[in-house]
Design a protein around this motif. Sequence first.
Motif, mmCIF file in Angstrom:
data_model
loop_
_atom_site.group_PDB
_atom_site.id
_atom_site.type_symbol
_atom_site.label_atom_id
_atom_site.label_comp_id
_atom_site.label_asym_id
_atom_site.label_seq_id
_atom_site.Cartn_x
_atom_site.Cartn_y
_atom_site.Cartn_z
ATOM 1 N N ALA A 44 39.629 32.087 34.730
ATOM 2 C CA ALA A 44 40.869 32.485 34.075
ATOM 3 C C ALA A 44 41.504 31.327 33.321
ATOM 4 C CB ALA A 44 41.849 33.047 35.107
ATOM 5 N N VAL A 82 37.403 38.774 34.606
ATOM 6 C CA VAL A 82 38.156 37.923 33.682
ATOM 7 C C VAL A 82 37.526 37.939 32.293
ATOM 8 C CG1 VAL A 82 38.779 35.530 33.154
ATOM 9 C CG2 VAL A 82 39.084 36.413 35.472
ATOM 10 N N LEU A 224 46.310 35.211 32.337
ATOM 11 C CA LEU A 224 45.564 34.813 31.170
ATOM 12 C C LEU A 224 46.571 34.425 30.090
ATOM 13 C CD1 LEU A 224 42.885 37.624 30.977
ATOM 14 C CD2 LEU A 224 42.602 35.315 31.858
#
Length: 232
Positions: A44, A82, A224
């Motif tokens: 991430a 992710v 994110l």
Amino acid sequence: MTTHTSEPTSGWTLGVDTSTAVCVGLSRGEEVISLRDDNPRAHAEQLMPLVERACVQAGIAVGDIAEVSVGVGPGPYTGLRVGIVTARLIAHLAGTELHPVCSLDILARQWADAGTAPAAGFVVATDARRHELYWARYDAAGQRIDGPHVTAPDRLPDGLPVGGPGCPARGLTPAEGAPEQLDAGVLAASWTRMPDVGLEPLYLRDPDATVPTTRKATLTPARLTLPAALRG
């Protein structure tokens, strides 16, 4: 299984794969940029910075990306999630369709395009932990003919050369000329030659983590961080 039929535009194509490491690639014609981060616990945190770095090298903004391709595994739950979520968001903001491929197909394409693939076919493998491998079988042209699977190393097909990052992880001797690492630049440049496997992540087994019965106040969801060009 269907094959991608649309043609990429004349702009830059982004490739993202987080099945083995954080891998980012950009391609346009003969120009290919490949970046990676091998920290297995920082998907991430490292993915968007790598995308931005690749764009800086290409002399473009993230918002200038025309096509987005993504490896959907097999791989670990957190890493795949992710990568796919990030690629989906970039594709949405770019106003383009997301192009999903099997991550093992990328490694097979690397091997076939290098001109060193065994004539009788081969196996590509990545580390699945738990003393197992993710693997698939390919013909000499890099077309998948079996898999993907997750098994112990001794369940691989007999007599076929093996390559991929799973070999050193599980004590296997890779065939000469086999790819050692996944190259997201190949994904960006060659996704049209790989089968479309759909956007459902190829976990192949249940996640290692389980849902806790009580919530701990110290746990917060991963965030994110998008570049300024994609905010607003």
